[in-house]
Design an enzyme around this catalytic site. Structure first.
Site, PDB file in Angstrom:
ATOM      1  N   TYR A 142       3.203 -51.098 -12.141  1.00 46.41           N
ATOM      2  CA  TYR A 142       3.299 -49.868 -11.350  1.00 46.41           C
ATOM      3  C   TYR A 142       2.900 -50.107  -9.892  1.00 46.41           C
ATOM      4  O   TYR A 142       3.400 -49.435  -8.997  1.00 46.41           O
ATOM      5  CB  TYR A 142       2.373 -48.780 -11.907  1.00 46.41           C
ATOM      6  N   LYS A 193       1.413 -58.163 -24.578  1.00 48.15           N
ATOM      7  CA  LYS A 193       2.600 -58.955 -24.925  1.00 48.15           C
ATOM      8  C   LYS A 193       2.266 -60.404 -24.596  1.00 48.15           C
ATOM      9  O   LYS A 193       2.948 -61.070 -23.815  1.00 48.15           O
ATOM     10  CB  LYS A 193       3.817 -58.419 -24.139  1.00 48.15           C
ATOM     11  N   ASP A 225       5.356 -54.481 -29.128  1.00 50.84           N
ATOM     12  CA  ASP A 225       6.497 -54.096 -29.968  1.00 50.84           C
ATOM     13  C   ASP A 225       6.008 -53.726 -31.370  1.00 50.84           C
ATOM     14  O   ASP A 225       6.438 -52.732 -31.967  1.00 50.84           O
ATOM     15  CB  ASP A 225       7.576 -55.193 -29.990  1.00 50.84           C
ATOM     16  N   ASP A 249       1.914 -46.039 -20.917  1.00 50.84           N
ATOM     17  CA  ASP A 249       2.832 -44.939 -20.605  1.00 50.84           C
ATOM     18  C   ASP A 249       3.761 -44.715 -21.795  1.00 50.84           C
ATOM     19  O   ASP A 249       3.943 -43.579 -22.262  1.00 50.84           O
ATOM     20  CB  ASP A 249       3.644 -45.304 -19.353  1.00 50.84           C
ATOM     21  N   ASP A 253       3.483 -41.582 -25.010  1.00 52.51           N
ATOM     22  CA  ASP A 253       4.548 -40.625 -25.341  1.00 52.51           C
ATOM     23  C   ASP A 253       4.864 -40.692 -26.840  1.00 52.51           C
ATOM     24  O   ASP A 253       5.069 -39.670 -27.496  1.00 52.51           O
ATOM     25  CB  ASP A 253       5.849 -40.936 -24.565  1.00 52.51           C
TER      26      ASP A 253
HETATM   27  C1  IPM Z   1       2.808 -40.218 -17.057  1.00 48.12           C
HETATM   28  C2  IPM Z   1       4.122 -40.157 -16.315  1.00 48.12           C
HETATM   29  C3  IPM Z   1       3.987 -40.911 -15.000  1.00 48.12           C
HETATM   30  C4  IPM Z   1       3.669 -42.356 -15.331  1.00 48.12           C
HETATM   31  C5  IPM Z   1       5.196 -40.826 -14.064  1.00 48.12           C
HETATM   32  C6  IPM Z   1       5.634 -39.392 -13.828  1.00 48.12           C
HETATM   33  C7  IPM Z   1       4.942 -41.520 -12.760  1.00 48.12           C
HETATM   34  O1  IPM Z   1       5.143 -40.652 -17.109  1.00 48.12           O
HETATM   35  O2  IPM Z   1       1.803 -39.759 -16.500  1.00 48.12           O
HETATM   36  O3  IPM Z   1       2.790 -40.722 -18.178  1.00 48.12           O
HETATM   37  O4  IPM Z   1       4.586 -43.153 -15.575  1.00 48.12           O
HETATM   38  O5  IPM Z   1       2.497 -42.705 -15.341  1.00 48.12           O
HETATM   39 MG    MG Z   2       4.560 -41.062 -19.125  1.00 43.76          MG
END
Ligand code: IPM
Ligand code: MG
Length: 358
Positions: A142, A193, A225, A249, A253
């Site tokens: 990032y 990884k 993975d 990240d 999710d």
């Molecule tokens: C999160 C989001 C952010 C990230 C984006 C919007 C920059 O996906 O906070 O998880 O990738 O960190």
């Molecule tokens: Mg995210």
């Protein structure tokens, strides 16, 4: 006591969900005798519209001066074609960097009342799960060098993003993860990884070295993975997942979705001094913005994390979490949580129900 909170409502559903969360904080303040003073800050797409940039110096200063930051979400299709340096996401990344928010805590728990919304079969879920993703937030690919160059093979333009981690950064987040594990189930799974990436080999060596200071915590390593697969195969095996910015990240999710909805997951992003920014892990959901149907629970639970981690107000944080739990137990569902045909409540109604439970 009086607490200054910088509020970034942001874009899309951000203003709707943050409004509900602020009202929850006000209710907690009245009940427990605290004052929460809010200072609104523009960041993201709305700041691009107002000031031409996603994050102004003034916005950064207001957030730095506050005791903590509450954020909704930023971004949307309206700003999809702006140059990369001006994208709304830069506001989020800029705030994380400016405030030094290296530790991103993303808890994913199974709420018993939501088991019908969980996409995994009950026999796999068993007794549920209680995972804390501990994601490094100010390093990795990032924040490495980004750019473009011409391919020397004649293959056209090449995009590149440098992935790197220093031992210092890894050690700092690893200590947080071990400390969190100590007050939970005493197990850390470090995800990397290391079979491919040098960055991950430095990560693994450093985490292993730091682990020696926490002999009461069990450490395991897992390739990313495999971790993605294990999260849906046997989520109950995890306690704290320690990982880098990019893998965290993605895995957070995934972890959110097995709870039933991405609309449920709060997060805390903390710096060395314990100050932090609190936000739902979901995005600005432009497709449902302005309709009053978004789920405010992740933002409301983020306020609970704020009270717990930045202000040391444990009873108040517990009260918010219990109020949310009761709303779910009583069968109230926003649209994302409702099963087909089930009646859904609006964003504001869910806020009112939770405040009523307080
Ligand atoms: C999160 C989001 C952010 C990230 C984006 C919007 C920059 O996906 O906070 O998880 O990738 O960190
Ligand atoms: Mg995210």
């Amino acid at each position: 006591m009086k607490y200054q909170i910088a509020v970034v409502k942001g874009d899309g559903i951000g203003p709707e969900i943050v409004t509900e969360a602020m009202a929850v904080l006000e209710k907690v303040g009245r009940k427990f005798g605290h004052e929460f003073a809010f200072q609104q800050v523009l960041a993201g797409g709305c700041s691009i519209d107002a000031h031409g940039v996603p994050l102004t110096e003034e916005a950064i200063q207001t957030c730095k001066a506050a005791d903590s930051v509450l954020l909704g979400a930023v971004g949307g299709p309206k700003w999809d074609n702006v140059p990369s340096e001006k994208r709304p996401e830069k506001a989020l990344l800029g705030l994380r960097a400016a405030l030094g928010l290296f530790a991103n805590l993303r808890p994913a728990q199974m709420h018993k009342a939501l088991s019908a919304a969980c996409p995994i079969k009950p026999e796999i879920i068993g007794d549920g799960f209680d995972i804390l993703v501990c994601r490094e937030l100010t390093g990795d690919v990032y924040f490495g060098a980004h750019g473009r160059r011409e391919s020397d093979k004649g293959w056209g333009v090449v995009g590149y993003d440098d992935m790197n981690y220093s031992a210092f950064e890894v050690e700092r987040i690893a200590r947080r993860a071990f400390e969190m594990a100590r007050v939970r189930s005493k197990k850390v799974t470090s995800v990397d990884k290391a079979n491919v990436l040098e960055t991950s080999r430095v990560w693994r060596e450093t985490v292993t070295r730091v682990a020696a200071d926490y002999p009461d915590v069990e450490l395991g390593h897992m390739y990313v993975d495999n971790a993605a697969m294990q999260l849906v195969h046997n989520p109950g095996q995890f306690d704290v997942i320690l990982t880098g910015n990019l893998f965290g990240d993605i895995l957070s999710d995934e972890a959110s979705m097995i709870t039933g909805s991405i609309g449920m997951l709060p997060s805390a992003s903390l710096n060395e001094s314990g100050r932090g920014m609190y936000e739902p892990i979901h995005g600005s959901a432009p497709d449902i913005a302005g309709q009053g149907i978004a789920n405010p629970i992740a933002t409301i639970l983020s306020c609970a994390m704020m009270l717990r981690y930045s202000f040391g107000l444990k009873a108040e944080a517990d009260a918010i979490e219990a109020a949310v739990e009761k709303a779910l137990d009583d069968g109230h569902r926003t649209r994302d949580l409702a099963t087909p045909g089930e009646k859904a409540v609006s964003t504001h109604e869910m806020g009112e129900i939770i405040r009523g439970n307080l």
